[in-house]
Motif scaffolding. Structure first.
Motif, mmCIF file in Angstrom:
data_model
loop_
_atom_site.group_PDB
_atom_site.id
_atom_site.type_symbol
_atom_site.label_atom_id
_atom_site.label_comp_id
_atom_site.label_asym_id
_atom_site.label_seq_id
_atom_site.Cartn_x
_atom_site.Cartn_y
_atom_site.Cartn_z
ATOM 1 N N GLU A 246 0.807 -1.208 0.000
ATOM 2 C CA GLU A 246 0.000 0.000 0.000
ATOM 3 C C GLU A 246 0.844 1.265 0.000
ATOM 4 N N MET B 238 -5.062 5.906 -0.315
ATOM 5 C CA MET B 238 -4.583 4.838 -1.201
ATOM 6 C C MET B 238 -5.345 3.551 -0.871
ATOM 7 N N ALA C 70 -5.264 -0.317 -1.651
ATOM 8 C CA ALA C 70 -4.420 -1.401 -2.173
ATOM 9 C C ALA C 70 -5.151 -2.728 -1.990
ATOM 10 N N ARG D 172 -2.918 -7.455 -8.457
ATOM 11 C CA ARG D 172 -2.884 -6.366 -7.480
ATOM 12 C C ARG D 172 -3.523 -5.130 -8.100
ATOM 13 N N TRP E 289 -4.335 -0.928 -7.294
ATOM 14 C CA TRP E 289 -4.154 0.271 -6.484
ATOM 15 C C TRP E 289 -5.060 1.376 -7.037
ATOM 16 N N TRP F 51 -5.472 5.437 -6.211
ATOM 17 C CA TRP F 51 -5.063 6.643 -5.462
ATOM 18 C C TRP F 51 -6.144 7.695 -5.625
#
Length: 739
Positions: A113, A165, A167, A670, A672, A674
């Motif tokens: 993260e 964030m 994650a 994965r 992410w 933001w």
């Protein structure tokens, strides 16, 4: 986390020790060992294992047989170097697992993260957009959506920028597949070492046990060649005849055997075998009684292929079947002038002594087969005539032989059971032996023709050679007596002379004595050549002296010009056939048999008779032995095994399936996201802040606005079309609240 192929680096010990540890624990070393084991396994599969040395000499020659024995290629799976490679593979793979497992386990809970928001723009799958939600609200919504889809989520608030964030990670089992697959290699190798010869070798090295190389009865074998019934692992063979018992297995070893005592005795009550129409066994099973040595309990059981019996941790498998000492009665068929007919009884596996004048022979009874199914179809039945017409094109046949059912074959089969056969060896005083295989019943080779049925007498010099058969025709009385009487008459000059006079008298009238005398001289010469007689009329008894049709061929080449050989040969063969026919009629009359009828069947019989008499001169024994009667006793061959590593191997196979499935079909992904406050990117990031799991999305932080800018990225360990579709779907779900 990327799995490293480098080995374990230690900071203690000498430089050589550090390099050895690094090499031994590296993945490249494990792969090299696994490659060597695969190559050795291929050799062990292609090359027959644990065969007698003579078989390798016959098949490959003495040089390669010695090479195979020197490097133990004929016993690959019990060779010291194979076991050593397995041990190194276990050690190397275990070190690889120990080196990478902590990293893999740590990576399972690490969602990364702390990645910088600027780094998200370098990913191949990325998207940006403005959301109508505040960063915290958007982060909680996105996190909750991912949790509901099975993702592991962590939220991180970065106070310095006011952003959040998100994650997330999915497919962590991909890394567990590495551990499972490599653990499977270790488990399978450990199980193989436990169930292999390692424990037996250890008992030989440490327990004073040695290989037995002699013969005789099992009860007479000394104790140093026997293993205890408490032996933790073994795999041996046990032959039990019907109505007998045995409790000692044989473990084949290079150069000899070891005897393995069992905690029980196996009694074979009945052996059952069923056959397909091809003569191949369809079912063989054994009804046995297990006698426990300790308790005296008698346990009935049935052992079939793939259905073993078990007692005290030992499995009893049905391996094969053999002769259990059948008794046979053989009739000697004299094929030499001095030989006499007689009968002899023996047991399969035994031997009898014979005397042939000054020569002493040993008759070894090697086998009895009650059923012999052979293919009597013509090799060219599907393409008759095509061998002489290279232009022949049969489109219908070509298509028909290539289309249809999957089990279709272009080779036509005509399978027939031709009855029992006996095999034996005749060994001379020097120890040299030939192998013979004779069928009990006459065989009709060509159905629907006038050719007679024949008795088949096979012989070969070595086990690597095919059998060559002497075909003796069956007379009208259903026996080979006519052949035997005619062969004896050929060796008698008086009988030959009478046959010649009878032939000349019937072929030439009494009014032409000179021509009859010339014909008699030619007939006498042809018959003497065929009989292999010396000029004085005595039989040669010398195998190097030509006889039969070969003698006539040699005579023609030496005395007749090449241009006239075909015509002269036809005349000489016609004369020979006529004289042999008269000799046959004479011998049948002398033994009280009816004369042969003048028809096509007689011509076929005499044609085969001429060929058989010619071939009989090359038969390498003074007599052949025909099977007259037998009493079959069958035996069952069991494989008895105590295999503690079996369950370990099964567990390793399960791990291997799970590991390969996880590595090939589970993708690690994965995501992410933001979330920066306001409608644009913050342009600055700070890794400091606090984070919370997906289950803790209720954490409260003051909002800095009512909108946010989202930057999303997806990472996957394999680039596939499914990854592209998944990214598009996630983009629609997570960034749906666009301004």
């Amino acid at each position: 986390m990327t799995v490293s192929t480098q080995g374990m680096k230690v900071h203690w010990g000498s430089r050589s020790l550090r390099a050895s540890v690094e090499l031994l624990s590296s993945m490249r070393f494990s792969i090299s060992l696994l490659t060597v084991i695969c190559i050795a396994s291929v050799i062990g599969t292609v090359l027959k294992q644990q065969e007698p040395l003579g078989n390798y000499v016959n098949q490959f020659g003495p040089f390669w047989a010695q090479v195979f024995s020197l490097v133990s290629l004929n016993t690959v799976y019990s060779a010291w170097w194979f076991l050593l490679i397995l041990a190194f593979l276990v050690t190397s793979t275990s070190l690889c697992i120990a080196r990478n497992t902590p990293k893999i386990l740590a990576d399972l809970n690490h969602l990364k993260e702390n990645v910088r928001e600027q780094s998200l723009k370098a990913f191949g799958h990325r998207a940006e957009g403005n959301l109508s939600e505040a960063p915290e609200a958007a982060a909680r919504r996105i996190g909750q959506t991912l949790v509901q889809s099975g993702w592991k989520v962590k939220l991180q608030h970065r106070p310095s920028s006011g952003g959040w964030m998100v994650a997330a990670k999915k497919g962590a089992a991909n890394k567990l597949g590495y551990i499972a697959a490599h653990s499977a290699i270790v488990l399978v190798c450990v199980g193989g070492l436990l169930d292999g010869d390692m424990v037996v070798r250890a008992q030989m090295w440490l327990g004073g046990k040695s290989i037995y190389t002699g013969g005789g009865l099992i009860a007479d074998v000394p104790a140093q060649h026997r293993l205890s019934d408490r032996n933790p692992t073994f795999r041996g063979n046990l032959l039990v005849a019907e109505g007998t018992q045995s409790g000692t297995a044989i473990l084949n070893q290079p150069g000899g055997v070891l005897l393995q005592e069992l905690p029980f005795v196996i009694e074979l009550k009945k052996f059952i075998v069923e056959y397909y129409s091809t003569g191949m066994p369809k079912l063989f099973a054994s009804d046995i009684i297990i006698h426990d040595r300790e308790t005296g309990e008698k346990i009935p059981a049935r052992v079939e292929v793939n259905h073993p019996a078990r007692h005290k941790g030992i499995e009893i498998y049905q391996s094969s079947f053999d002769d259990g000492g059948s008794s046979v009665t053989l009739k000697a068929i004299p094929l030499a002038p001095a030989a006499k007919a007689f009968e002899i009884q023996g047991t399969i596996g035994g031997a009898s002594s014979l005397t042939n004048g000054a020569d002493k022979l040993t008759l070894e009874y090697t086998g009895l087969r009650v059923i012999n199914v052979e293919n009597f179809a013509s090799a060219n039945s599907l393409g008759a005539g095509s061998g002489t017409d290279v232009r022949k094109v049969d489109l219908h046949q070509a298509i028909d032989t290539r289309l249809g059912a999957a089990n279709k074959t272009v080779t036509r089969k005509e399978l027939r059971n031709i009855g029992p056969s006996v095999s034996y060896k005749l060994r001379d005083a020097a120890g040299q032996a030939r192998e013979f295989n004779n069928y009990m019943l006459p065989v009709k080779m060509d159905e629907g023709t006038d050719s007679p049925a024949v008795y088949l007498m096979g012989v070969r010099e070595t086990p690597a050679d095919p059998f060559q058969y002497l075909r003796i025709p069956v007379d009208a009385e259903g026996s080979m007596d006519t052949f035997l009487h005619l062969r004896a008459a050929l060796a008698d000059p008086v009988q030959r002379e009478l046959a010649v006079k009878r032939y000349a008298g019937q072929a030439i009238g009494a009014d032409r004595p000179e021509l009859a005398q010339q014909l008699a001289a030619s007939a006498s010469r042809a018959l003497a050549l065929f009989a292999g007689a010396l000029p004085d009329g005595a039989p040669t008894g010398n195998a190097k002296t030509p006889a039969g049709l070969q003698a006539i061929s040699d005579f023609m080449e030496a005395n007749v010009p090449e241009a006239e050989r075909n015509r002269a040969g036809e005349v000489l063969i016609r004369i020979l056939n006529g004289v042999l026919f008269e000799l046959t009629q004479m011998t049948r009359a002398q033994h009280g048999l009816k004369p042969l009828a003048q028809d096509d069947k007689m011509q076929g019989f005499m044609s085969q008779m001429v060929l058989s008499l010619s071939d009989a001169h090359h038969y390498p024994a003074p007599m052949a032995f025909a099977l007259k009667d037998f009493t079959q006793v069958q035996a069952s061959v069991f494989q008895v095994a105590r295999a503690p590593g079996r369950n370990i191997v099964y567990l390793g196979c399960a791990f291997l399936i799970l590991g390969v499935f996880a590595m090939l079909y589970v993708r690690e992904r994965r995501v992410w996201v933001w979330l920066a406050p306001g409608g644009g990117n913050s342009g600055h990031s700070d890794n400091s802040g606090h984070s919370g799991e997906g289950s803790g999305l209720a954490h409260s932080v003051p909002e800095s606005g009512t909108s946010s800018h989202a930057t999303m990225a997806l990472s996957t360990n394999r680039k596939t079309m499914d990854g592209d579709k998944e990214f598009e779907m996630l983009k629609m779900k997570l960034l749906q609240a666009l301004l």
